[in-house]
Design a protein around this motif. Structure first.
Motif, short mmCIF file in Angstrom:
data_model
loop_
_atom_site.label_atom_id
_atom_site.label_comp_id
_atom_site.label_asym_id
_atom_site.label_seq_id
_atom_site.Cartn_x
_atom_site.Cartn_y
_atom_site.Cartn_z
N VAL A 76 -0.79 -7.14 -5.35
CA VAL A 76 0.25 -6.59 -4.46
C VAL A 76 -0.31 -5.38 -3.74
N ALA A 77 -0.32 -5.40 -2.42
CA ALA A 77 -0.75 -4.26 -1.61
C ALA A 77 0.50 -3.46 -1.25
N PHE A 78 0.66 -2.30 -1.87
CA PHE A 78 1.85 -1.49 -1.69
C PHE A 78 1.68 -0.47 -0.57
N THR A 79 2.78 -0.22 0.14
CA THR A 79 2.90 0.89 1.08
C THR A 79 3.88 1.88 0.48
N VAL A 80 3.54 3.18 0.49
CA VAL A 80 4.35 4.22 -0.13
C VAL A 80 5.06 5.03 0.94
N SER A 81 6.35 5.29 0.73
CA SER A 81 7.12 6.10 1.68
C SER A 81 8.14 6.93 0.92
N ARG A 82 8.78 7.85 1.64
CA ARG A 82 9.87 8.62 1.05
C ARG A 82 11.09 7.76 0.93
N LEU A 83 11.99 8.19 0.03
CA LEU A 83 13.24 7.47 -0.20
C LEU A 83 14.36 8.47 -0.33
N GLY A 131 5.67 -4.01 -1.08
CA GLY A 131 4.50 -4.84 -0.82
C GLY A 131 4.82 -6.31 -1.02
N THR A 132 3.88 -7.16 -0.65
CA THR A 132 4.02 -8.61 -0.78
C THR A 132 3.01 -9.13 -1.78
N ALA A 133 3.49 -9.91 -2.72
CA ALA A 133 2.60 -10.49 -3.73
C ALA A 133 1.72 -11.55 -3.10
N ARG A 134 0.45 -11.56 -3.48
CA ARG A 134 -0.50 -12.56 -3.00
C ARG A 134 -1.19 -13.20 -4.20
N GLY A 135 -1.25 -14.52 -4.17
CA GLY A 135 -1.91 -15.25 -5.24
C GLY A 135 -0.93 -15.68 -6.32
N GLY A 136 -1.24 -16.80 -6.96
CA GLY A 136 -0.40 -17.31 -8.03
C GLY A 136 0.94 -17.78 -7.51
N PRO A 137 1.86 -18.10 -8.42
CA PRO A 137 3.18 -18.62 -8.01
C PRO A 137 4.05 -17.58 -7.31
N ALA A 138 3.66 -16.30 -7.36
CA ALA A 138 4.45 -15.26 -6.71
C ALA A 138 4.06 -15.06 -5.25
N ASP A 139 3.14 -15.85 -4.77
CA ASP A 139 2.61 -15.67 -3.41
C ASP A 139 3.73 -15.62 -2.37
#
Length: 270
Positions: free
Chosen positions: A177-184, A199-207
């Motif tokens: 998972v490639a995450f982007t961090v921001s304020r909340l 972020g968006t999961a890549r690979g495996g059944p979570a793709d």
């Protein structure tokens, strides 16, 4: 819990590892205060433990656990869960891998394990809203220094890392998972800080599944309380805010020498 049995479950499971590793104002609105707020009137139904008196020094293990969120602080249907069991292929939370050591501190400080300044006592408890999530981790850490330097440093570190950590990649098993961090904009205000990881999961059944992880860290005198909420999709800022408010209130009650209600059950292999 077996390894992901469907795309949605697998997507949620991969980042559950982050939760156990493991704020507030919108841009420019976050409080710069480093002194603890005055304890607000209790809305938790807290009851005195003998003759209530403010806690001197770091919380005991029992007090830290009492300050954790209880099922009654969460919406109907939420139940205690071992978040490690939700990780793919039974991977433990500490097996989450990321090459960005600075960004990892965002989670370390949530559990009182930041750099050379570890908390004296720490406690955690996990919950899930259903079979496929969302998932929430409640964390409490308490520090030695009587002037609150430890908790101040923890909150300052969280803010600093959140500002400098813009993106990072988390890897667990076959899923990345490639995450982007921001304020909340969430949390109880005052001495608190928030971050949103998406972020968006890549690979495996979570793709292809989008994951949202909201982190909130709040400080009360010598201690901090953290909330990490993982959702598939856009997330629930309202739930993150309410959970953080309840967590800060419970920590305030414990620091004042009271036992928050509802109570956290005795530890049974959390």
């Amino acid at each position: 819990m077996p390894a992901a049995r469907c795309s949605r479950l697998a997507a949620t499971a991969v980042v559950v590892a982050v939760l156990s590793l493991a704020g507030c104002g919108e841009d420019g609105a976050e409080s710069a205060e480093t002194s603890s707020p005055s304890p607000p009137p209790s809305k938790s139904g807290a009851t005195p433990t003998g003759s209530p008196s403010e806690v001197a020094g770091p919380l005991s293990e029992q007090q830290a656990r009492a300050a954790l969120l209880a099922e009654g602080n969460l919406p109907a249907g939420w139940r205690h869960a071992d978040l490690a069991d939700a990780a793919p292929a039974g991977a433990a939370p500490e097996e989450l891998r990321t090459d960005d050591r600075d960004c990892r501190r965002l989670f370390d400080v949530l559990r009182g394990d930041a750099d050379e300044h570890e908390a004296r006592t720490a406690a955690s408890r996990g919950y899930r809203g259903g079979a496929d999530g969302p998932y929430l981790s409640s964390q409490v850490a308490s520090y030695d220094s009587e002037d609150g330097d430890g908790s101040k440093r923890a909150l300052s570190t969280f803010r600093s890392v959140r500002a400098n950590c813009r993106t990072f990649t988390a890897e667990n098993g076959a899923v990345t998972v490639a995450f982007t961090v921001s304020r909340l904009k969430a949390g109880p205000g005052g001495d608190s800080a928030c971050a949103r990881l998406r972020g968006t999961a890549r690979g495996g059944p979570a793709d292809g599944e989008q994951l949202t992880l909201d982190l909130v860290l709040s400080r009360v005198r010598q201690s901090t309380t953290g909330v990490a909420l993982l959702s598939v999709g856009d997330g629930d800022t309202g739930l993150a805010r309410r959970a953080a408010e309840a967590a800060a209130e419970r920590l305030t009650e414990v620091t004042a020498g009271r036992t928050p209600s509802p109570t956290v059950p005795p530890e049974q292999g959390d």
